[in-house]
Scaffold this motif. Structure first.
Motif, PDB file in Angstrom:
ATOM      1  N   VAL A  61       6.854   7.015   8.439  1.00 21.40           N
ATOM      2  CA  VAL A  61       7.022   6.448   7.098  1.00 21.40           C
ATOM      3  C   VAL A  61       7.058   4.919   7.172  1.00 21.40           C
ATOM      4  N   PHE A  62       7.749   4.385   8.186  1.00 18.45           N
ATOM      5  CA  PHE A  62       7.772   2.928   8.367  1.00 18.45           C
ATOM      6  C   PHE A  62       6.358   2.388   8.594  1.00 18.45           C
ATOM      7  N   LYS A  63       5.565   3.088   9.400  1.00 11.80           N
ATOM      8  CA  LYS A  63       4.191   2.653   9.670  1.00 11.80           C
ATOM      9  C   LYS A  63       3.355   2.657   8.396  1.00 11.80           C
ATOM     10  N   LYS A  64       3.499   3.693   7.599  1.00 11.33           N
ATOM     11  CA  LYS A  64       2.744   3.787   6.346  1.00 11.33           C
ATOM     12  C   LYS A  64       3.140   2.646   5.397  1.00 11.33           C
ATOM     13  N   PHE A  65       4.429   2.326   5.369  1.00  7.99           N
ATOM     14  CA  PHE A  65       4.902   1.217   4.537  1.00  7.99           C
ATOM     15  C   PHE A  65       4.267  -0.094   4.970  1.00  7.99           C
ATOM     16  N   THR A  66       4.217  -0.338   6.277  1.00 16.23           N
ATOM     17  CA  THR A  66       3.604  -1.568   6.800  1.00 16.23           C
ATOM     18  C   THR A  66       2.126  -1.629   6.458  1.00 16.23           C
ATOM     19  N   GLU A  67       1.433  -0.498   6.568  1.00 11.65           N
ATOM     20  CA  GLU A  67       0.006  -0.450   6.242  1.00 11.65           C
ATOM     21  C   GLU A  67      -0.239  -0.807   4.774  1.00 11.65           C
ATOM     22  N   GLU A  68       0.660  -0.392   3.898  1.00 10.06           N
ATOM     23  CA  GLU A  68       0.481  -0.638   2.468  1.00 10.06           C
ATOM     24  C   GLU A  68       0.894  -2.041   2.036  1.00 10.06           C
ATOM     25  N   THR A  69       1.886  -2.604   2.716  1.00 10.95           N
ATOM     26  CA  THR A  69       2.461  -3.874   2.250  1.00 10.95           C
ATOM     27  C   THR A  69       2.244  -5.057   3.185  1.00 10.95           C
ATOM     28  N   GLY A  70       1.946  -4.789   4.452  1.00  6.48           N
ATOM     29  CA  GLY A  70       1.866  -5.868   5.435  1.00  6.48           C
ATOM     30  C   GLY A  70       3.220  -6.306   5.944  1.00  6.48           C
ATOM     31  N   ILE A  71       4.290  -5.650   5.483  1.00 12.46           N
ATOM     32  CA  ILE A  71       5.646  -6.002   5.906  1.00 12.46           C
ATOM     33  C   ILE A  71       5.997  -5.196   7.153  1.00 12.46           C
TER      34      ILE A  71
END
Length: 360
Positions: A61-71
């Motif tokens: 889930v953290f990886k998916k968040f980074t992919e979507e936001t760049g954060i």
């Protein structure tokens, strides 16, 4: 919602600053050039998480968040109480933006120790119902798991089961399995009984379970399921998500165990099945509160909730998220209605009862 769109104002502001600087270069040399004002310091493109949840599903889930936001999500793992003490010790110098853990009592303890601050987000309030959030929004629910009665499909009919209290009946003598009283899940279960039924009845229940033990507590929840299949006992007190992990394990022996046991939600005619919660809170001295809030919004979104349910077999807190197939197969159930803070308030009393009744 693609959260990366939220970064556009920063990009536009930067472009305007460069454009205006270029225009200034073409002004008459007789005009005094004014130095450009310094922009306000922006949050770094990262968020730092202290977590007591050590699941691969969370990492994805953290990886998916980074992919979507760049954060970028930086993770520090540890035991819940150790992380709370670390937050207290670090104080204003902490780099942690978020604290994640399991158990309502632990979340209440984090709030009590003043290491969290309220989160204000209409998106989060829409994603997570009020009963699965702290009254002051110091923590937000991420998932729930029910602590149920698991039974041998070969030796027990679900018609024989009813309540947690009924497991103290003589018919279950030498047939009940449970893990140690040092386990937080058992402490919170007993704490819920103290809150709902009073300390005296809670003690009677604990003593009755001890009297009906098939063996002294040993191992984790999955070990109780394996002991049922081995014939050591007929029923066990377990969290639902462990059953999902067993049924979907890559190990054929674990799958066999999962397929040999049934799930029963007790106390449906009384005060409901005990449910515990995983939650997330914004740290008091977060350096990246906007990024942290975005991560909470994402983790409570339908997309993330469905992923966690499908891969960790927990119940989603977002009502719009679909439950994975095995959770659907168990059906709907009535859950206890209580303030999760009370699990922390009664924790010490629960430990005292366990010690008094010989629940090791």
């Amino acid at each position: 919602m693609n959260l990366s769109k939220l970064l556009k104002p920063f990009i536009v502001t930067t472009a305007l600053t460069i454009g205006l600087a270029g225009c200034g270069a073409n002004n008459s040399s007789s005009e005094e050039e004014k130095p450009a004002s310094k922009p306000e310091k922006a949050e770094s493109q990262e968020v730092n998480v202290y977590t007591a949840r050590h699941y691969e599903a969370d990492e994805e889930v953290f990886k998916k968040f980074t992919e979507e936001t760049g954060i970028k999500v930086n993770v520090v793992k540890g035991e819940a109480e150790e992380l709370i003490e670390r937050l207290k010790r670090e104080g204003e110098s902490t780099q942690a933006d978020l604290f994640i853990t399991v158990d309502g009592g632990v979340l209440a303890n984090a709030k009590k120790n003043d290491v969290l601050q309220p989160v204000n987000s209409d998106i989060i309030n829409k994603n997570v119902p009020e009963n699965l959030r702290d009254a002051d929004n110091n923590w937000i629910g991420l998932s729930t798991r029910a602590r149920v009665i698991v039974y041998s499909k070969d030796r027990v009919s679900p018609d024989e089961l009813s309540t947690y209290e009924a497991l103290t009946d003589e018919k279950w003598k030498g047939k009940v399995l449970a893990r140690s009283s040092t386990n937080l899940y058992n402490q919170s279960l007993l704490s819920s009984f103290i809150e709902l039924n009073g300390k005296e009845q809670a003690e009677q229940w604990a003593q009755g379970i001890v009297n009906n033990f098939a063996r002294q507590p040993d191992g984790g929840d999955r070990d109780q399921a394996k002991a049922i299949v081995a014939g050591t006992g007929d029923v066990a007190i377990m969290n639902t998500y462990y059953v999902g992990l067993l049924v979907n394990s890559e190990d054929p022996e674990e799958r066999k165990v999962g397929e040999s046991i049934g799930v029963f939600f007790p106390n449906q005619e009384t005060n409901g099945t005990h449910v515990n919660i995983s939650g997330i809170g914004l740290t008091k001295h977060s350096k990246n509160p906007e990024n942290a809030t975005k991560l909470i919004e994402y983790m409570t979104s339908v997309e993330a909730q469905e992923y966690l349910s499908a891969n960790n077999y927990e119940f989603p807190v977002n009502a719009d998220a679909k439950k994975t197939e095995i959770l659907e197969s168990w059906g709907d159930f009535k859950m206890q209605e209580l303030d999760f803070d009370t699990l922390g308030e009664h924790n010490q009393e629960a430990i005292e009862i366990f010690n008094k009744t010989g629940w090791k």
